[in-house]
Design an enzyme around this catalytic site. Sequence first.
Site, PDB file in Angstrom:
ATOM      1  N   GLU A   7      42.168  32.926  52.976  1.00 46.36           N
ATOM      2  CA  GLU A   7      41.335  31.804  52.544  1.00 46.36           C
ATOM      3  C   GLU A   7      42.115  30.508  52.522  1.00 46.36           C
ATOM      4  O   GLU A   7      41.613  29.459  52.898  1.00 46.36           O
ATOM      5  CB  GLU A   7      40.803  32.063  51.144  1.00 46.36           C
ATOM      6  N   ASP A 211      32.797  43.406  47.911  1.00 47.87           N
ATOM      7  CA  ASP A 211      32.622  44.842  47.667  1.00 47.87           C
ATOM      8  C   ASP A 211      31.777  45.006  46.417  1.00 47.87           C
ATOM      9  O   ASP A 211      31.471  44.036  45.738  1.00 47.87           O
ATOM     10  CB  ASP A 211      34.006  45.492  47.474  1.00 47.87           C
TER      11      ASP A 211
HETATM   12  N1  SAH Z   1      43.830  44.502  49.698  1.00 52.50           N
HETATM   13  C1  SAH Z   1      44.291  43.232  49.200  1.00 52.50           C
HETATM   14  C2  SAH Z   1      44.379  43.293  47.705  1.00 52.50           C
HETATM   15  C3  SAH Z   1      43.475  42.306  47.133  1.00 52.50           C
HETATM   16  S1  SAH Z   1      43.428  42.409  45.401  1.00 52.50           S
HETATM   17  C4  SAH Z   1      45.630  42.914  49.795  1.00 52.50           C
HETATM   18  O1  SAH Z   1      46.105  43.717  50.555  1.00 52.50           O
HETATM   19  O2  SAH Z   1      46.185  41.849  49.514  1.00 52.50           O
HETATM   20  C5  SAH Z   1      41.844  41.858  45.199  1.00 52.50           C
HETATM   21  C6  SAH Z   1      41.624  40.382  45.203  1.00 52.50           C
HETATM   22  O3  SAH Z   1      40.254  40.149  45.394  1.00 52.50           O
HETATM   23  C7  SAH Z   1      41.959  39.738  43.877  1.00 52.50           C
HETATM   24  O4  SAH Z   1      42.393  38.429  44.089  1.00 52.50           O
HETATM   25  C8  SAH Z   1      40.635  39.789  43.103  1.00 52.50           C
HETATM   26  O5  SAH Z   1      40.410  38.591  42.405  1.00 52.50           O
HETATM   27  C9  SAH Z   1      39.558  39.968  44.172  1.00 52.50           C
HETATM   28  N2  SAH Z   1      38.678  41.155  44.079  1.00 52.50           N
HETATM   29  C10 SAH Z   1      37.814  41.512  45.059  1.00 52.50           C
HETATM   30  N3  SAH Z   1      37.159  42.632  44.728  1.00 52.50           N
HETATM   31  C11 SAH Z   1      37.613  43.019  43.515  1.00 52.50           C
HETATM   32  C12 SAH Z   1      37.333  44.142  42.672  1.00 52.50           C
HETATM   33  N4  SAH Z   1      36.462  45.092  43.027  1.00 52.50           N
HETATM   34  N5  SAH Z   1      38.026  44.245  41.491  1.00 52.50           N
HETATM   35  C13 SAH Z   1      38.904  43.295  41.147  1.00 52.50           C
HETATM   36  N6  SAH Z   1      39.211  42.228  41.921  1.00 52.50           N
HETATM   37  C14 SAH Z   1      38.587  42.072  43.095  1.00 52.50           C
END
Ligand code: SAH
Length: 244
Positions: A7, A211
Amino acid sequence: MSAMEGELRAILQQLTHQEKVTVGPRDFWLGHWHGQHVVAVLSRIGKVAAATTATALVERFGVSEMVFTGVAGGLGVGVTVGDVVVASRFLQHDLDASPLFPRYEVPLYGRSHFDTDARLVSALAQATQSVLADPLGLLGAQTLREFSLVAPRLHHGLIISGDRFVASTGESAALQRALPDALAVEMEGAAVAQVCHDYGIPFAAVRTISDRADDGAHHDFNRFMASVASRYSAAIISEMLRRL
Ligand code: SAH
């Protein structure tokens, strides 16, 4: 401020007169966008990282307003992948200092919820509406098909934050039972809202639903980020800045 690289990259493509200032592990990008002076930065993931980033934005860069853009898991009924939530207020779902303080209350603040700023929220909501009016134009037919996006909707309400990636149907159902008005769950917003409350800085946040915070939450996360969320983010913030 964005939580994720994808982003931030989309936003940096739009900043002119860029200058990078590094503070500790963070790069802050100063620039111009639609006549506004902007500082773009990666919050990093989780509440502590985001609060530290927000504090640096105030203390080192003297920002007057803050906007967060990111992705989140949908919790509320009808808050589906591809929809966008503009936060009305935030709460930390993993904060519990009971029995000394009521569940969710931030000790010494006398409150569990932190409001966003009405003027910024209104600009952000109008910007989101205009971007969501033409998903085909922004994303293309193939991406709409790939993620089964039909008519993405704007929601406005409570977003909850905690230091957990919520990725099980059991946990997301428990959150929905405990906090029935929560529309979405993520890992940074409530922390930034608290910092902005401390400093009297107007704050707003927009999250694309990546999600449903259930057993399928990790599927396609990175692809969704690149193909959908980062494009929404850059388009929404651009439209918002045009309106301020
Ligand atoms: N797979 C990603 C990890 C992202 S962590 C990587 O490899 O970097 C998730 C990020 O998206 C966080 O910044 C959080 O704010 C947001 N997010 C999206 N879905 C979420 C969920 N189900 N629970 C908590 N945070 C979520």
